[in-house]
Design an enzyme around this catalytic site. Sequence first.
Site, short mmCIF file in Angstrom:
data_model
loop_
_atom_site.label_atom_id
_atom_site.label_comp_id
_atom_site.label_asym_id
_atom_site.label_seq_id
_atom_site.Cartn_x
_atom_site.Cartn_y
_atom_site.Cartn_z
N TYR A 67 -3.54 -7.66 -0.57
CA TYR A 67 -2.13 -7.34 -0.84
C TYR A 67 -1.21 -7.87 0.25
O TYR A 67 -0.12 -7.37 0.45
CB TYR A 67 -1.95 -5.82 -0.99
CG TYR A 67 -2.63 -5.25 -2.21
CD1 TYR A 67 -1.95 -5.15 -3.41
CD2 TYR A 67 -3.95 -4.83 -2.15
CE1 TYR A 67 -2.57 -4.63 -4.54
CE2 TYR A 67 -4.58 -4.31 -3.28
CZ TYR A 67 -3.89 -4.21 -4.47
OH TYR A 67 -4.50 -3.70 -5.58
N SER A 68 -1.65 -8.89 0.95
CA SER A 68 -0.94 -9.37 2.14
C SER A 68 0.40 -10.01 1.82
O SER A 68 0.49 -10.98 1.06
CB SER A 68 -1.82 -10.38 2.87
OG SER A 68 -1.11 -11.03 3.90
N ASN A 69 1.45 -9.49 2.45
CA ASN A 69 2.76 -10.14 2.36
C ASN A 69 2.77 -11.48 3.07
O ASN A 69 3.54 -12.37 2.70
CB ASN A 69 3.84 -9.22 2.93
CG ASN A 69 4.19 -8.09 1.98
OD1 ASN A 69 4.07 -8.22 0.77
ND2 ASN A 69 4.61 -6.97 2.54
N ILE A 124 0.29 -13.65 3.05
CA ILE A 124 -0.26 -14.61 2.08
C ILE A 124 0.82 -15.04 1.09
O ILE A 124 0.99 -16.23 0.80
CB ILE A 124 -1.47 -13.99 1.35
CG1 ILE A 124 -2.67 -13.85 2.31
CG2 ILE A 124 -1.83 -14.79 0.11
CD1 ILE A 124 -3.30 -15.16 2.70
N ASP A 162 -0.30 -4.87 2.39
CA ASP A 162 -1.72 -5.19 2.53
C ASP A 162 -2.63 -4.18 1.86
O ASP A 162 -3.82 -4.43 1.70
CB ASP A 162 -2.09 -5.26 4.02
CG ASP A 162 -1.85 -6.64 4.60
OD1 ASP A 162 -1.99 -7.60 3.85
OD2 ASP A 162 -1.52 -6.73 5.79
#
Length: 310
Positions: A66-68, A70, A291
């Site tokens: 859930y990485s911002n 990425i 995340d």
Amino acid sequence: MTPPGAAPSPVVELEDDRIAAHGVRLFLKRDDLVHPDLPGNKWRKLRHNIAPARERGTLLTFGGAYSNHIRAAAAAGRLYGFATIGVIRGEEHLPLNDSLAHAQGMGMRLDYLDRAAYRRKHEPDVVAMLRERWGDFYLLPEGGSNARAVRGCAELGAELRGFDVVCCPCGTGGTLAGLAAGLAPGQRALGFAVLRGGFMDGEVERLQREAYGTRRGAWSVEHGFHFGGYARRTAALDAFADGFADRHGLVLERVYVAKMMAGIYALAARGRFPRGTRVAAVVTGPAGASDTGLSGPSGTVAPGKRASLP
């Protein structure tokens, strides 16, 4: 270099009697409004990493499902014309969640490492395996924190002259490392660690030495406001964030920003800021995907006045 459509993020004074009662003036640096796909510290960290990524043609970086970071790296590749590869912690799960689907929709190719390999992601044999699989690429650490990111975040500090204390949340340490380096003499940067373990001070200093060869600026880290650890939340944190939204019409992102804001209010109540202190808090990202998949409704801002620096 500025992302298309971006404008300098505003500084607004927060009018709240819970802060004013302690003689503190609190301002919000709305970096979450920089750009919808490259908000806040994500843009500042990526800014000086874009040129070497374009030179190589491909950027490879790491993050959770859930990485911002990425999402932002994928958006930067789309906006500035380089390929992106996101190496995700854990196994692939289909259908993709909204964050990974968004990144893939921006053209990012996704790869996965099991958790044991992911812990070793920057070791030479793992990097060599990734190069064999994907070819040449520009390697950007998880969270985007490297020497170039620190220099980008120093520009944030230069935008916040005139405040006594400037606060930011800390996940990998890059934002605080740069922020502190960019402040003027007499100003102080205060980071709020969102992870347990007490290692953030060492990471911030390591990044400053990587960027500048020495420690820079006056800074410290508060370790008492992680609310259980990375991406964890408590009833107390939820109550604070819900109350803040009710008062100010702004939904706080809860993995990072809500913890910083709760810490600022608590320190003010404890008398940690002398009366008359001007505190600026950097809102590093919007409420939404994170995340851990925690999410909240999109934040809106109640009408308020843009602050001229005090």
